[in-house]
Every structure is written in structure tokens, then in C-alpha cells.
Design a protein around this motif. Sequence first.
Motif, mmCIF file in Angstrom:
data_model
loop_
_atom_site.group_PDB
_atom_site.id
_atom_site.type_symbol
_atom_site.label_atom_id
_atom_site.label_comp_id
_atom_site.label_asym_id
_atom_site.label_seq_id
_atom_site.Cartn_x
_atom_site.Cartn_y
_atom_site.Cartn_z
ATOM 1 N N VAL A 34 -13.559 9.350 -11.747
ATOM 2 C CA VAL A 34 -13.552 8.334 -10.691
ATOM 3 C C VAL A 34 -12.645 8.804 -9.562
ATOM 4 C CG1 VAL A 34 -12.977 5.936 -10.153
ATOM 5 C CG2 VAL A 34 -13.925 6.517 -12.385
ATOM 6 N N GLU A 35 -13.036 8.495 -8.322
ATOM 7 C CA GLU A 35 -12.235 8.882 -7.177
ATOM 8 C C GLU A 35 -10.879 8.176 -7.221
ATOM 9 O OE1 GLU A 35 -13.086 9.423 -2.469
ATOM 10 O OE2 GLU A 35 -13.675 7.537 -3.374
ATOM 11 N N SER A 36 -9.810 8.899 -6.965
ATOM 12 C CA SER A 36 -8.478 8.299 -7.019
ATOM 13 C C SER A 36 -8.258 7.384 -5.824
ATOM 14 C CB SER A 36 -7.404 9.383 -7.047
ATOM 15 O OG SER A 36 -7.304 9.991 -5.786
ATOM 16 N N VAL A 37 -7.295 6.476 -5.942
ATOM 17 C CA VAL A 37 -6.977 5.524 -4.877
ATOM 18 C C VAL A 37 -6.587 6.249 -3.602
ATOM 19 C CG1 VAL A 37 -5.383 3.698 -4.187
ATOM 20 C CG2 VAL A 37 -6.285 3.745 -6.505
ATOM 21 N N ALA A 38 -5.845 7.334 -3.713
ATOM 22 C CA ALA A 38 -5.358 8.049 -2.531
ATOM 23 C C ALA A 38 -6.490 8.737 -1.769
ATOM 24 C CB ALA A 38 -4.311 9.075 -2.937
ATOM 25 N N ARG A 39 -7.634 8.950 -2.406
ATOM 26 C CA ARG A 39 -8.715 9.650 -1.732
ATOM 27 C C ARG A 39 -9.720 8.731 -1.058
ATOM 28 N NH1 ARG A 39 -9.543 13.766 -6.562
ATOM 29 N NH2 ARG A 39 -7.789 15.108 -6.110
ATOM 30 N N ASN A 40 -9.759 7.469 -1.445
ATOM 31 C CA ASN A 40 -10.719 6.601 -0.785
ATOM 32 C C ASN A 40 -10.090 5.982 0.462
ATOM 33 O OD1 ASN A 40 -9.237 4.367 -1.593
ATOM 34 N ND2 ASN A 40 -10.476 4.003 -3.404
ATOM 35 N N ASN A 41 -10.758 5.038 1.077
ATOM 36 C CA ASN A 41 -10.296 4.491 2.350
ATOM 37 C C ASN A 41 -9.280 3.365 2.212
ATOM 38 O OD1 ASN A 41 -11.831 6.263 3.862
ATOM 39 N ND2 ASN A 41 -13.635 4.960 3.729
ATOM 40 N N ASP A 42 -8.933 2.995 0.992
ATOM 41 C CA ASP A 42 -7.928 1.963 0.808
ATOM 42 C C ASP A 42 -6.572 2.503 1.221
ATOM 43 O OD1 ASP A 42 -9.772 0.206 -0.177
ATOM 44 O OD2 ASP A 42 -9.367 0.684 -2.275
ATOM 45 N N SER A 43 -5.822 1.681 1.922
ATOM 46 C CA SER A 43 -4.471 2.090 2.302
ATOM 47 C C SER A 43 -3.623 0.849 2.462
ATOM 48 C CB SER A 43 -4.480 2.911 3.589
ATOM 49 O OG SER A 43 -4.914 2.120 4.676
ATOM 50 N N PHE A 44 -2.361 1.076 2.691
ATOM 51 C CA PHE A 44 -1.377 0.009 2.758
ATOM 52 C C PHE A 44 -0.493 0.277 3.963
ATOM 53 C CE2 PHE A 44 2.846 -1.548 1.336
ATOM 54 C CZ PHE A 44 2.540 -2.878 1.092
ATOM 55 N N ALA A 45 -0.185 -0.773 4.720
ATOM 56 C CA ALA A 45 0.716 -0.665 5.872
ATOM 57 C C ALA A 45 1.952 -1.509 5.594
ATOM 58 C CB ALA A 45 0.027 -1.146 7.141
ATOM 59 N N ALA A 46 3.104 -1.070 6.085
ATOM 60 C CA ALA A 46 4.341 -1.804 5.818
ATOM 61 C C ALA A 46 5.253 -1.817 7.035
ATOM 62 C CB ALA A 46 5.078 -1.187 4.634
ATOM 63 N N CYS A 47 6.038 -2.887 7.112
ATOM 64 C CA CYS A 47 7.076 -3.047 8.119
ATOM 65 C C CYS A 47 8.408 -2.956 7.385
ATOM 66 C CB CYS A 47 6.961 -4.418 8.790
ATOM 67 S SG CYS A 47 5.349 -4.709 9.540
ATOM 68 N N LEU A 48 9.261 -2.040 7.800
ATOM 69 C CA LEU A 48 10.515 -1.810 7.079
ATOM 70 C C LEU A 48 11.700 -1.970 8.010
ATOM 71 C CD1 LEU A 48 11.829 -0.941 4.414
ATOM 72 C CD2 LEU A 48 11.566 1.424 5.177
ATOM 73 N N PHE A 49 12.572 -2.913 7.674
ATOM 74 C CA PHE A 49 13.798 -3.189 8.426
ATOM 75 C C PHE A 49 14.958 -2.619 7.627
ATOM 76 C CE2 PHE A 49 15.818 -5.822 11.697
ATOM 77 C CZ PHE A 49 17.117 -5.898 11.231
ATOM 78 N N ILE A 50 15.596 -1.580 8.134
ATOM 79 C CA ILE A 50 16.697 -0.932 7.421
ATOM 80 C C ILE A 50 18.015 -1.527 7.904
ATOM 81 C CG2 ILE A 50 17.900 1.238 7.018
ATOM 82 C CD1 ILE A 50 15.172 2.608 7.178
ATOM 83 N N HIS A 51 18.729 -2.152 6.958
ATOM 84 C CA HIS A 51 19.971 -2.852 7.304
ATOM 85 C C HIS A 51 21.197 -1.948 7.321
ATOM 86 C CE1 HIS A 51 18.543 -6.998 7.320
ATOM 87 N NE2 HIS A 51 17.721 -6.631 6.358
ATOM 88 N N ASP A 52 21.331 -1.079 6.326
ATOM 89 C CA ASP A 52 22.595 -0.354 6.171
ATOM 90 C C ASP A 52 22.388 0.958 5.426
ATOM 91 O OD1 ASP A 52 22.227 -1.136 3.510
ATOM 92 O OD2 ASP A 52 23.634 -2.798 3.667
ATOM 93 N N LEU A 53 23.497 1.625 5.149
ATOM 94 C CA LEU A 53 23.459 2.927 4.484
ATOM 95 C C LEU A 53 22.824 2.832 3.097
ATOM 96 C CD1 LEU A 53 24.196 5.904 4.544
ATOM 97 C CD2 LEU A 53 26.464 5.304 3.682
ATOM 98 N N GLN A 54 23.042 1.740 2.390
ATOM 99 C CA GLN A 54 22.424 1.580 1.069
ATOM 100 C C GLN A 54 20.901 1.608 1.177
ATOM 101 O OE1 GLN A 54 23.613 -1.818 -1.225
ATOM 102 N NE2 GLN A 54 22.264 -1.310 -2.911
ATOM 103 N N ASP A 55 20.354 0.953 2.197
ATOM 104 C CA ASP A 55 18.905 0.994 2.411
ATOM 105 C C ASP A 55 18.434 2.419 2.679
ATOM 106 O OD1 ASP A 55 18.783 -1.738 2.072
ATOM 107 O OD2 ASP A 55 18.499 -2.198 4.199
ATOM 108 N N VAL A 56 19.194 3.163 3.485
ATOM 109 C CA VAL A 56 18.832 4.552 3.792
ATOM 110 C C VAL A 56 18.852 5.387 2.514
ATOM 111 C CG1 VAL A 56 19.524 6.645 5.033
ATOM 112 C CG2 VAL A 56 19.569 4.436 6.191
#
Length: 142
Positions: A34-56
Motif C-alpha cells: 500500500v502507498e505510504s502516507v508520505a507519498r500520497n497527497n495527504d498533508s498537514f499544515a501547522a502554525c507554530l508560536f515559539i515562546h522561549d528557549l525550551q520551545d526551541v
Amino acid sequence: KSQLTTGSLNMKVFAVLSSLLIFVASHSVRANGVESVARNNDSFAACLFIHDLQDVNQLPEWLAYHYHVMPLRNLIVTVNPRSGSSPNHILDRWSDTMKIEQWNDEDFVNETEEGYSQGDEVVRQKQFNVKCMKTFQERGER
């Protein structure tokens, strides 16, 4: 502080479990042809707010997990200007595998919005999330 420690511990345990799931899924996919998830057209978008050094510091693990499991392919990132840290050296490593945009305050802060005050991180994060989600929606990215 106990919340951060508990959250970090949960994240590490979750990362270990997710690594096992990735291995099982990739093995199963090859066995069944079966075709893997990474090879088909499914994808995910994200918004990332980095607060501090721990997040980095947690960013490499977060990116790897979401890239392989979700699969994350579109990311918009902003950094708290008072954090004193930059994720650029980490994001640069992923720039060939996913679309990454880095925003600064000029890209999303609306100083005329009711409730806005300089330095209010809650309002700033809300404005970032709203603008980022609308941007992905307008582009038809997911």
C-alpha cells in the motif's frame, strides 16, 4: 515548573511510542504494498508560536514527529521577540523537506484590535493563530 516537567516527560514518552508506531506502520505498508502516507497527497499544515528557549530545544523532536506521523508539509512559525533565541538553525535543516515560513510581528499583529496592548503575549498568540489559519485556508493548504 511542575507542569513543564510533566509536559516534557509526557512528550518524551509520546515520542518513544510514536517511534514504535512509525516503525510498525512503515513495515506494514511495505508488506501489503500500500502507498505510504508520505507519498500520497495527504498533508498537514501547522502554525507554530515559539515562546522561549525550551520551545526551541524541543523543536527538532516536534518537527521530526509531525513530519513523519501527520505528515507535516506546511509550517508557519513565529518567535516571541523577547525569547532571546532563534530556531533558524533548526528550521534550515527542514527547508528542503517542507515549506516553512517565518513570520514577524508585521505579518500578523493588529494593533487596532480591541484588547490589544503592547507586550500582551496572549493577544499576540491569538492574532498569530487566526492569521495563520486564514492564510492556510485561503491557499487551500492543509
